[in-house]
Design a protein around this motif. Structure first.
Motif, PDB file in Angstrom:
ATOM      1  N   GLY A 182       0.797  -1.212   0.000  1.00 50.71           N
ATOM      2  CA  GLY A 182       0.000   0.000   0.000  1.00 50.71           C
ATOM      3  C   GLY A 182       0.836   1.271   0.000  1.00 50.71           C
ATOM      4  O   GLY A 182       2.060   1.245   0.139  1.00 50.71           O
ATOM      5  N   PHE A 235      -8.461   5.788  -2.635  1.00 52.67           N
ATOM      6  CA  PHE A 235      -7.203   6.510  -2.486  1.00 52.67           C
ATOM      7  C   PHE A 235      -7.333   7.888  -3.115  1.00 52.67           C
ATOM      8  O   PHE A 235      -6.837   8.876  -2.597  1.00 52.67           O
ATOM      9  N   TRP A 251      -5.718   0.330  -8.262  1.00 46.03           N
ATOM     10  CA  TRP A 251      -4.695   1.340  -7.999  1.00 46.03           C
ATOM     11  C   TRP A 251      -4.507   2.225  -9.244  1.00 46.03           C
ATOM     12  O   TRP A 251      -4.465   1.692 -10.351  1.00 46.03           O
ATOM     13  N   GLU A 305      -7.158   1.880  -2.529  1.00 48.21           N
ATOM     14  CA  GLU A 305      -6.109   1.262  -1.720  1.00 48.21           C
ATOM     15  C   GLU A 305      -6.831   0.359  -0.730  1.00 48.21           C
ATOM     16  O   GLU A 305      -7.603   0.833   0.104  1.00 48.21           O
TER      17      GLU A 305
END
Length: 411
Positions: free
Chosen positions: A278, A305, A296, A300
């Motif tokens: 991560g 994210f 991604w 995450e």
């Protein structure tokens, strides 16, 4: 100095125009990793959440010492050999019965940040087919390049005379930064070679490689290492790869949306398990399914994210843990041995920084159910860069700082 570095890194994360400067910083900023306590040689620690979890007692029995190990592999079949890779470029051959080791081959590699000699896989029919495959990073024309190669192994069953010859380069991938290289290689039950490549590096994937299926970076690749004579390529594309013939997709890609697949392995039923490191908050374990996007740099773990992302668009992991438990996941193997009946069929993995080892159940085939059950195997005074599994299904774990490779055994 720490404040200056923080400001500089923050500035560069916002300005991808400074690619050369960012690359230079990563190459020259070599963090020294150190564990935070002396627990090896005594009972391991069970701290934080692990103190309340089910625990299985293990002992780590020293097997061999190398230098900065990055991979542990065992040839198929009944073999006394253990192969270990060192980040700095040596492939070590260890005879488990004679307790002797030697350098089998030396690779010319660059070792900035997360580069080096990173991955090894044996042909599924080794030693009948005396071939092995390596993943390493070298400098070519002032560029950092991931090299995936096939080697012929001369005298593959003879410890004294075995050697690697006739390198055949299958794949070259330019790396924009010296981190997030991935590096693991593994053959599936289908006989194809799977290659784990990270997003190319830096913070938050500034080049958006994870969400670009036309690049090989940020992806799990699947190839047949046999040449494609018609296309004059050193490898072939399996006809059932999910993106064959699709515009805007690299045909080698099996799945994408990956940040840094630091260690991957196949379960006994043929599913590919990937530990994806991560960025800020969560580490994750994924079951890799053909054609899926693992999120991604939009997601995450199970979380956004990027602000405003839609997690439902992406294939989720089946397991995650947060920064309260660790900082950098290292993938392992499904346990198939006999030493620990309670761990049979469990996926064993760890955290590089914290030195913690865990075991978790794997969802049933066809499912991707979120797993919350975790068995704690203790926090050890280790930096865990890799695991190994021998042909009896027993688990090995390496320590990056001392170079020691251990076997998990009963107390």
């Amino acid at each position: 100095m720490k404040i200056q570095l923080f400001v500089l890194f923050s500035f560069l994360s916002l300005s991808v125009a400074c690619d050369d400067l960012g690359r230079s910083i990563l190459k020259n900023y070599n963090k020294k990793y150190e564990t935070d306590g002396q627990v090896l040689g005594s009972k391991p620690l069970f701290i934080g959440v692990d103190s309340g979890r089910k625990q299985v007692a293990i002992v780590l029995q020293e097997v061999v010492k190398v230098k900065e190990p990055t991979d542990i592999q065992f040839p198929p079949g009944d073999s006394p050999f253990l192969f270990a890779l060192e980040k700095t470029g040596d492939m070590i051959l260890f005879h488990r019965e004679k307790k002797t080791s030697r350098v089998l081959a030396k690779f010319t590699v660059i070792t900035d940040s997360e580069e080096g000699l990173l991955g090894l896989a044996f042909h599924p029919q080794f030693p009948k087919q005396p071939k092995l495959y390596t993943n390493y990073v070298k400098s070519i024309a002032n560029k950092d390049v991931t090299i995936v190669s096939e080697w012929v192994v001369e005298n593959p069953t003879n410890y004294e005379t075995m050697k690697l010859v006739n390198e055949r380069v299958l794949l070259q991938v330019v790396q924009p930064y010296p981190n997030h290289n991935g590096g693991q290689l593994a053959f599936g039950l289908d006989g194809h070679l799977y290659i784990g490549l990270g997003d190319g590096g830096w913070r938050a994937d500034p080049k958006n490689n994870g969400q670009n299926p036309n690049t090989l970076l940020g992806s799990i690749l699947r190839i047949n290492p046999n040449p494609d004579l018609g296309l004059k390529k050193p490898y072939s594309i399996p006809s059932d790869n999910p993106f064959v013939g699709k515009v805007g997709f690299a045909p080698e890609t099996f799945a994408y949306g990956i940040r840094n697949p630091w260690r991957m392995s196949f379960s006994p039923d043929g599913r590919l398990l990937v530990a994806d490191v991560g960025q800020d908050a969560y580490e994750e374990v994924d079951i890799i399914v053909s054609g899926k996007n693992y999120g991604w740099n939009q997601t995450e773990g199970f979380h956004c994210f990027t602000d405003g992302c839609n997690p439902s668009l992406y294939e989720p992991p089946f397991y995650e843990y947060g920064r309260d438990e660790g900082q950098s996941i290292t993938g392992g193997y499904v346990y198939t041995g006999s030493e620990f009946p309670a761990l049979k069929g469990m996926y064993i993995f760890g955290d590089f920084i914290q030195g913690k080892i865990w075991a978790i159940p794997v969802p049933k085939p066809g499912e991707n159910t979120k797993v919350t059950e975790t068995i704690a195997l203790g926090k050890w005074n280790l930096l865990i860069p890799t695991f190994g599994r021998d042909n009896e299904g027993e688990i090995f774990v390496a320590d990056y700082q001392s170079g020691t490779i251990y076997k998990m055994v009963k107390p």
